[in-house]
Design an enzyme around this catalytic site. Structure first.
Site, PDB file in Angstrom:
ATOM      1  N   HIS A 269       0.824  -1.212   0.000  1.00  0.00           N
ATOM      2  CA  HIS A 269       0.000   0.000   0.000  1.00  0.00           C
ATOM      3  C   HIS A 269       0.858   1.261   0.000  1.00  0.00           C
ATOM      4  O   HIS A 269       0.333   2.354   0.062  1.00  0.00           O
ATOM      5  CB  HIS A 269      -0.921  -0.004   1.226  1.00  0.00           C
ATOM      6  CG  HIS A 269      -0.185   0.050   2.533  1.00  0.00           C
ATOM      7  ND1 HIS A 269       0.668  -0.951   2.956  1.00  0.00           N
ATOM      8  CD2 HIS A 269      -0.153   0.986   3.495  1.00  0.00           C
ATOM      9  CE1 HIS A 269       1.176  -0.626   4.129  1.00  0.00           C
ATOM     10  NE2 HIS A 269       0.694   0.525   4.478  1.00  0.00           N
ATOM     11  N   CYS A 270       2.194   1.089  -0.050  1.00  0.00           N
ATOM     12  CA  CYS A 270       3.064   2.280   0.035  1.00  0.00           C
ATOM     13  C   CYS A 270       3.834   2.521  -1.257  1.00  0.00           C
ATOM     14  O   CYS A 270       3.583   3.457  -1.997  1.00  0.00           O
ATOM     15  CB  CYS A 270       4.076   2.096   1.162  1.00  0.00           C
ATOM     16  SG  CYS A 270       3.365   1.747   2.743  1.00  0.00           S
ATOM     17  N   ILE A 271       4.806   1.617  -1.508  1.00  0.00           N
ATOM     18  CA  ILE A 271       5.811   1.893  -2.539  1.00  0.00           C
ATOM     19  C   ILE A 271       5.214   2.109  -3.920  1.00  0.00           C
ATOM     20  O   ILE A 271       5.561   3.076  -4.600  1.00  0.00           O
ATOM     21  CB  ILE A 271       6.885   0.774  -2.558  1.00  0.00           C
ATOM     22  CG1 ILE A 271       7.436   0.528  -1.154  1.00  0.00           C
ATOM     23  CG2 ILE A 271       8.006   1.158  -3.518  1.00  0.00           C
ATOM     24  CD1 ILE A 271       8.001   1.730  -0.468  1.00  0.00           C
ATOM     25  N   VAL A 273       2.375   3.107  -4.693  1.00  0.00           N
ATOM     26  CA  VAL A 273       1.254   4.067  -4.648  1.00  0.00           C
ATOM     27  C   VAL A 273       1.733   5.495  -4.424  1.00  0.00           C
ATOM     28  O   VAL A 273       1.377   6.416  -5.153  1.00  0.00           O
ATOM     29  CB  VAL A 273       0.269   3.671  -3.508  1.00  0.00           C
ATOM     30  CG1 VAL A 273      -0.760   4.770  -3.269  1.00  0.00           C
ATOM     31  CG2 VAL A 273      -0.410   2.349  -3.836  1.00  0.00           C
ATOM     32  N   ASP A 274       2.606   5.661  -3.443  1.00  0.00           N
ATOM     33  CA  ASP A 274       2.966   7.011  -3.001  1.00  0.00           C
ATOM     34  C   ASP A 274       3.535   7.903  -4.111  1.00  0.00           C
ATOM     35  O   ASP A 274       3.176   9.086  -4.187  1.00  0.00           O
ATOM     36  CB  ASP A 274       3.944   6.931  -1.815  1.00  0.00           C
ATOM     37  CG  ASP A 274       3.287   6.234  -0.617  1.00  0.00           C
ATOM     38  OD1 ASP A 274       2.059   6.027  -0.651  1.00  0.00           O
ATOM     39  OD2 ASP A 274       4.001   5.853   0.321  1.00  0.00           O
TER      40      ASP A 274
END
Ligand code: SAJ
Length: 436
Positions: A269-271, A273-274
């Site tokens: 949910h981070c790399i 997406v951000d």
């Protein structure tokens, strides 16, 4: 800045309301409760609320169940509890949609709900990962709609979450944090709140925008480094060079090299997406992030590259992918976790089905309902070729060359470069890794 304890008003009795009880909000709620705060955990999902009130974790994260049994988190779907809190922390997802457009829907929805119960003297902290500008351009205007003013009547701060699912060494308790706010008093109050619950260092930032930018920088840095090594892996594979060996060689240099590893894709949910949050906001400001976009394209190309490796491996055995049974191992986005968000496995399964018309089974012991078979043994029995997508401990331990041979596996694509390439090749099975 000193960690001078700012006394929160008696009325609030050190009460905090944490909005969102997922990977980020729930550990934070447990920690605040452990440190003496009265904690309201607020979420939309009544099932999640019932589980937390039964002291059972709705999130499959090591230790959370035990932690919940030791502390008191009052979970509710009723946002009105916010009135009783001195501090309100927002920990809701910031996903992207199918076209990789940032989706601030959850943040906007929660901001409107917080606004209804916001009162003078409260501190509102956003932990969700956002691009620079979201706090002041999106959240603050909503919270001020009933006439209260940030920096005067209430305080608004940003402390980007840094949860690494499955990481038992670095947790909400000891990970260093950065904090930014819209004004000096808000910053002091936010630092005081985090100082009261976490053991890690807290770095005050000059502004709320710089605090937002920290997390985006951290994760964009990781994404471009992974893309770099993925491109290198594609190139080295053509030259017959083992990229993993080369990385291990480069790691002998004691400075100025930070290892990243090629793989079948970048999930979580981070790399993945951000960077899109910065790309989109920068575009609105007239700047085109060519490099970040290219890195995203490279990482998004890895699932297709992985399936293509299987096509090539089977060609060595004069077999077509459409006439073999493919076993896909792993649905979660990284080893030993149950989180499947943005998992590259979904792209691989879609390609197998739509592009190659291949028959496949899928197995992941960490993902309830994520498998088409009951066990690894059953998957191996029903497969002629394998794609390892997630290097779960169980897979690495059990996918020994002799086991694969016994199941007459023709070819293995090792999407995490986690298996014994030499032993598998020696067993007469075609082995292809990512860059090796
Ligand atoms: N991946 C690679 N090659 C690498 C590292 C990761 O392909 O060298 C892939 C993984 O397989 C996974 C994805 O990238 O699919 C993300 O992996 P990750 O290890 O970055 O795991 P995350 O998504 O849990 O990242 C979190 C992040 N933490 C926060 O956003 C708060 C990230 O900032 C951390 O760097 C990362 O944990 C970490 O270091 O473990």
């Amino acid at each position: 800045m000193s960690r001078r304890k700012i006394q929160f008003s008696k009325r609030s009795k050190r009460t905090v309301a944490i909005i969102g009880l997922g990977y980020v909000g729930l550990p934070l709620a447990c920690l605040a409760a452990e440190k003496g705060w009265r904690v309201f955990g607020v979420a939309k999902n009544p099932t999640k609320i019932a589980l937390v009130n039964a002291q059972r974790s709705p999130v499959r994260e090591p230790g959370l169940d035990r932690w919940l049994k030791r502390v008191n988190v009052e979970a509710t779907t009723d946002f009105a509890v916010i009135r009783q809190a001195a501090v309100v922390v927002i920990c809701v997802p910031t996903p992207v949609d199918e076209q990789y457009n940032p989706d601030l829907g959850p943040i906007i929805d929660v901001s409107h709900k917080v606004k209804r119960f916001l009162r003078r003297g409260q501190l509102v902290v956003l932990e969700s990962t956002v691009n620079p500008g979201v706090c002041q351009e999106v959240v603050q205007p909503i919270l001020e709609q009933r006439g209260l003013r940030a920096g005067k009547d209430f305080w608004l701060a940003h402390c980007p979450e840094r949860i690494d699912p499955g990481n038992r060494r670095w947790t909400v308790r000891n990970i260093a944090r950065v904090v930014g706010a819209t004004d000096a008093v808000g910053l002091r109050r936010a630092v005081a709140f985090y100082a009261s619950i976490i053991d890690g260092p807290i770095r005050p930032m000059p502004s709320i925008r710089e605090a937002e930018a920290v997390k985006i920088l951290e994760n964009s840095f990781r994404d471009v480094n992974i893309a770099f090594i993925n491109e290198i892996a594609k190139s080295f594979a053509r030259l017959g060079i083992d990229t993993v060996e080369v990385i291990e060689g480069a790691k002998t240099k004691p400075f100025a090299f930070l290892a990243h590893y090629p793989s079948a894709g970048v999930g979580g949910h981070c790399i993945p997406v951000d960077p899109y949050y910065l790309i989109e906001r920068a575009k609105r400001g007239g700047f085109n992030h060519e490099f970040l976009k290219l890195a995203r394209e490279i990482n998004n190309s890895m699932p297709a590259y992985t399936v293509d490796q299987l096509v090539r491996a089977l060609n060595e055995r004069r077999r077509a992918i459409s006439d073999v049974r493919v076993g896909v191992l792993g649905v979660s986005y990284k080893a030993n976790v149950s989180d499947t968000r943005e998992s590259p496995t979904y792209q691989v399964l879609k390609l197998l089905k739509d592009e190659y018309r291949a028959r496949y089974e899928v197995f992941d012991p960490h993902v309830p309902g994520g498998s088409s078979v009951q066990s690894l043994e059953q998957l191996l029995t029903r497969s002629d070729a394998l794609i390892l997508m997630t290097d779960h401990r169980q897979f690495v331990e059990q996918l020994q060359a002799r086991t694969l041979k016994r199941h007459k596996i023709l070819a293995v694509v090792d999407g995490k470069n986690a298996l014994d390439k030499a032993a598998i090749s020696k067993a007469g099975i075609v082995y292809r890794g990512i860059g090796r």
